[in-house]
Scaffold this motif. Structure first.
Motif, PDB file in Angstrom:
ATOM      1  N   MET A   1       0.830  -1.178   0.000  1.00 23.30           N
ATOM      2  CA  MET A   1       0.000   0.000   0.000  1.00 23.30           C
ATOM      3  C   MET A   1       0.873   1.239   0.000  1.00 23.30           C
ATOM      4  N   GLY A   2       0.643   2.098  -0.970  1.00 23.80           N
ATOM      5  CA  GLY A   2       1.370   3.338  -1.020  1.00 23.80           C
ATOM      6  C   GLY A   2       0.647   4.406  -0.220  1.00 23.80           C
ATOM      7  N   ASP A   3       1.320   5.561  -0.064  1.00 24.27           N
ATOM      8  CA  ASP A   3       0.759   6.704   0.656  1.00 24.27           C
ATOM      9  C   ASP A   3       0.449   6.347   2.094  1.00 24.27           C
ATOM     10  N   LYS A   4      -0.215   7.249   2.791  1.00 17.30           N
ATOM     11  CA  LYS A   4      -0.498   6.974   4.190  1.00 17.30           C
ATOM     12  C   LYS A   4      -1.753   6.121   4.338  1.00 17.30           C
ATOM     13  N   ALA A   5      -1.703   5.260   5.324  1.00 18.24           N
ATOM     14  CA  ALA A   5      -2.821   4.341   5.564  1.00 18.24           C
ATOM     15  C   ALA A   5      -4.012   5.090   6.130  1.00 18.24           C
TER      16      ALA A   5
ATOM     17  N   THR B   1      -4.366   5.528  -2.621  1.00 15.59           N
ATOM     18  CA  THR B   1      -4.037   5.122  -3.985  1.00 15.59           C
ATOM     19  C   THR B   1      -4.512   3.707  -4.317  1.00 15.59           C
ATOM     20  N   ASP B   2      -4.989   2.966  -3.317  1.00 17.99           N
ATOM     21  CA  ASP B   2      -5.530   1.630  -3.587  1.00 17.99           C
ATOM     22  C   ASP B   2      -6.776   1.751  -4.459  1.00 17.99           C
ATOM     23  N   ARG B   3      -6.983   0.760  -5.263  1.00 14.58           N
ATOM     24  CA  ARG B   3      -8.188   0.704  -6.099  1.00 14.58           C
ATOM     25  C   ARG B   3      -9.217  -0.196  -5.420  1.00 14.58           C
ATOM     26  N   ILE B   4     -10.449  -0.055  -5.833  1.00 17.37           N
ATOM     27  CA  ILE B   4     -11.513  -0.917  -5.309  1.00 17.37           C
ATOM     28  C   ILE B   4     -11.114  -2.376  -5.515  1.00 17.37           C
ATOM     29  N   SER B   5     -10.549  -2.697  -6.662  1.00 15.89           N
ATOM     30  CA  SER B   5     -10.145  -4.082  -6.946  1.00 15.89           C
ATOM     31  C   SER B   5      -9.120  -4.586  -5.930  1.00 15.89           C
ATOM     32  N   ASP B   6      -8.227  -3.724  -5.456  1.00 12.31           N
ATOM     33  CA  ASP B   6      -7.263  -4.114  -4.421  1.00 12.31           C
ATOM     34  C   ASP B   6      -7.987  -4.476  -3.130  1.00 12.31           C
TER      35      ASP B   6
ATOM     36  N   SER C   1     -22.333  -4.507  -7.347  1.00  8.67           N
ATOM     37  CA  SER C   1     -22.001  -3.124  -7.673  1.00  8.67           C
ATOM     38  C   SER C   1     -21.488  -2.479  -6.387  1.00  8.67           C
ATOM     39  N   PHE C   2     -20.880  -1.304  -6.519  1.00 13.61           N
ATOM     40  CA  PHE C   2     -20.195  -0.697  -5.391  1.00 13.61           C
ATOM     41  C   PHE C   2     -20.493   0.795  -5.320  1.00 13.61           C
ATOM     42  N   LEU C   3     -20.687   1.263  -4.097  1.00  9.60           N
ATOM     43  CA  LEU C   3     -20.852   2.687  -3.842  1.00  9.60           C
ATOM     44  C   LEU C   3     -19.706   3.135  -2.953  1.00  9.60           C
ATOM     45  N   LEU C   4     -19.010   4.160  -3.383  1.00  7.02           N
ATOM     46  CA  LEU C   4     -17.927   4.735  -2.611  1.00  7.02           C
ATOM     47  C   LEU C   4     -18.442   6.077  -2.093  1.00  7.02           C
ATOM     48  N   ASP C   5     -18.669   6.155  -0.788  1.00  2.00           N
ATOM     49  CA  ASP C   5     -19.313   7.333  -0.191  1.00  2.00           C
ATOM     50  C   ASP C   5     -20.587   7.702  -0.964  1.00  2.00           C
TER      51      ASP C   5
ATOM     52  N   ARG D   1     -14.578  -0.958 -10.354  1.00  4.29           N
ATOM     53  CA  ARG D   1     -13.496  -1.591  -9.604  1.00  4.29           C
ATOM     54  C   ARG D   1     -12.141  -0.914  -9.810  1.00  4.29           C
ATOM     55  N   ASP D   2     -11.973  -0.174 -10.890  1.00  5.57           N
ATOM     56  CA  ASP D   2     -10.672   0.448 -11.149  1.00  5.57           C
ATOM     57  C   ASP D   2     -10.525   1.827 -10.494  1.00  5.57           C
ATOM     58  N   ARG D   3     -11.532   2.265  -9.812  1.00  4.08           N
ATOM     59  CA  ARG D   3     -11.507   3.570  -9.122  1.00  4.08           C
ATOM     60  C   ARG D   3     -10.605   3.525  -7.887  1.00  4.08           C
ATOM     61  N   GLN D   4      -9.797   4.553  -7.698  1.00  2.35           N
ATOM     62  CA  GLN D   4      -9.003   4.669  -6.470  1.00  2.35           C
ATOM     63  C   GLN D   4      -9.930   5.069  -5.321  1.00  2.35           C
ATOM     64  N   VAL D   5      -9.599   4.614  -4.119  1.00  2.00           N
ATOM     65  CA  VAL D   5     -10.465   4.915  -2.977  1.00  2.00           C
ATOM     66  C   VAL D   5     -10.350   6.372  -2.547  1.00  2.00           C
ATOM     67  N   GLY D   6      -9.224   7.020  -2.811  1.00  2.00           N
ATOM     68  CA  GLY D   6      -9.079   8.429  -2.454  1.00  2.00           C
ATOM     69  C   GLY D   6      -9.277   8.643  -0.965  1.00  2.00           C
ATOM     70  N   SER D   7     -10.077   9.618  -0.618  1.00  2.00           N
ATOM     71  CA  SER D   7     -10.329   9.931   0.797  1.00  2.00           C
ATOM     72  C   SER D   7     -11.678   9.394   1.273  1.00  2.00           C
TER      73      SER D   7
END
Length: 86
Positions: free
Chosen positions: A1-5, A32-37, A57-61, A67-73
């Motif tokens: 995992m990159g960046d801060k956890a 920077t993790d993706r939904i697929s990760d 299907s998936f809802l992020l906030d 699945r290729d979307r980064q989780v961001g914040s």
């Protein structure tokens, strides 16, 4: 995992909830993790999800994502299998 956890809440519905045996759980990830990760990690923790996740299907906030979307914040990921009825 990159960046801060960071910690994200995963919310399971219907068949995903049945496959995990829990309604929610918290996981550590990086922006920077993706939904697929995340999904690969969840399948390792809950092998029964392997049969459910391909149909989900998936809802992020509360926003539909692929699945290729980064989780961001984001703070929550909803895992939504197809629902019967209407």
């Amino acid at each position: 995992m990159g960046d801060k956890a960071m910690t994200m809440e995963i919310r399971y519905f219907a068949a995903a909830k049945a496959a995990t045996g829990v309604r929610t759980e918290r996981v550590v990830c990086a922006p920077t993790d993706r939904i697929s990760d995340l999904l690969r990690s969840l399948e390792e923790s809950h092998p029964a999800l392997q049969a459910v996740l391909p149909r989900c299907s998936f809802l992020l906030d509360a926003v539909a994502v692929t699945r290729d979307r980064q989780v961001g914040s984001a703070a929550t990921l909803d895992v939504l299998p197809p629902f019967a009825g209407g």
